[in-house]
Design an enzyme around this catalytic site. Structure first.
Site: not given
Length: 322
Positions: A137-139, A141, A240
């Site tokens: 997961l993105d930082k 998110t 993204h």
């Protein structure tokens, strides 16, 4: 030290060649590995291979003489970190751990990043076996993050993500209201460099660098047309993807997403953190059946939900349907 030929076991199926070496030869540095690959000392089924080559059960890996230095000693986990990681656990069995990743905590390390999920996984080790990441997961998110507790479980889970057998559901608060309340976004994307680093952009039809990207969505709530709560279900896993699809296809950037929405992504009276949350996941369990897990909202999204009086049902309890 001699050359070895090692057969890939089922527990290692599906992983990249460089990760296979890190798993079995932790003293080998990335630089030394790349040199061996470039010079052809490492081969798979007799052929030259790249670091990102995916291994299959039964393949033969040629392993040149390896460094004799002992494996690095794992840092001792502090009581504080132990308690922190345990607080994130949503579900755990012999094969799988599921976390509710906080907003702002990176999954893996990088330049300037010293604290991340991967670096804290020793806190969840069992019988000296460290859990393994199987997706990211993105930082910024938050939400459901799955770990494999064994090499075999991790390989099976990673295959489910690659094969799109994992069904992911995200909640996103967006600025504005989509003209069409629900449907499918089919907008190809590509990664592009720039002065501020890499970003994901819409790819033109003739652009060979573009990758197809598909997101299904529904509008769950609208607050005076200022913001909307969307349920977003990515059918593909581009970097993204949801952020760009919201900003470019729906013309409604995710609240707090200055990277893709600029100033339009911020509302003065609301938190400026990214409002994107991995709410739920349904994935084949390594031992059969389906595992379903949902995660509660992070604090800044709870604040926004309260501000607009959005409903926030208690997440369903994790369920393993065998």
């Amino acid at each position: 030290m001699t050359v070895q030929n090692i057969t890939v076991q089922s527990g290692d199926a599906g992983i990249r060649l460089d990760r296979w070496f890190r798993r079995h030869y932790p003293a080998l540095t990335q630089g030394a590995l790349q040199k061996m690959l470039r010079s052809g000392q490492i081969r798979v089924d007799g052929a030259r291979a790249e670091a990102n080559t995916r291994l299959e059960t039964g393949q033969d890996v040629r392993v040149p003489p390896m460094p004799t230095a002992p494996a690095p000693i794992r840092p001792r986990v502090s009581e504080e970190d132990q308690a922190f990681m345990e607080s994130l656990v949503l579900y755990r069995d012999a094969s799988v751990i599921v976390l509710n990743k906080p907003h702002g905590l990176p999954v893996q390390g990088g330049p300037g990043i010293t604290r991340h999920v991967d670096g804290l996984l020793d806190a969840l080790a069992h019988e000296d076996e460290r859990p393994r990441l199987v997706h990211r997961l993105d930082k910024d998110t938050s939400g459901v993050l799955v770990l494999g507790r064994t090499a075999q479980a991790a390989a099976a889970l990673a295959n489910s993500f690659r094969g799109r057998d994992a069904k992911k559901t995200y909640w996103a608060v967006v600025v504005g209201q989509p003209e069409i309340q629900g449907g499918r976004i089919n907008l190809p994307l590509k990664r592009e460099g720039g002065a501020r680093g890499e970003r994901t952009v819409v790819a033109q039809p003739a652009d060979k660098a573009g990758q197809f990207a598909i997101t299904d969505y529904d509008t769950l709530e609208v607050a005076r047309r200022r913001v909307a709560l969307l349920e977003m279900r990515p059918m593909t896993g581009r970097t993204h993807q949801l952020r760009v699809h919201a900003a470019e296809a729906l013309k409604c950037p995710i609240l707090g997403d200055g990277k893709y929405g600029g100033e339009d992504a911020h509302l003065e009276e609301l938190p400026h953190e990214l409002h994107l949350h991995s709410r739920a996941l349904s994935i084949p369990h390594p031992e059969g059946g389906m595992l379903e897990v949902a995660a509660g909202l992070p604090p800044h999204m709870l604040e926004t939900f309260r501000f607009f009086d959005f409903p926030n049902p208690v997440p369903a309890k994790p369920r393993w349907r065998r």
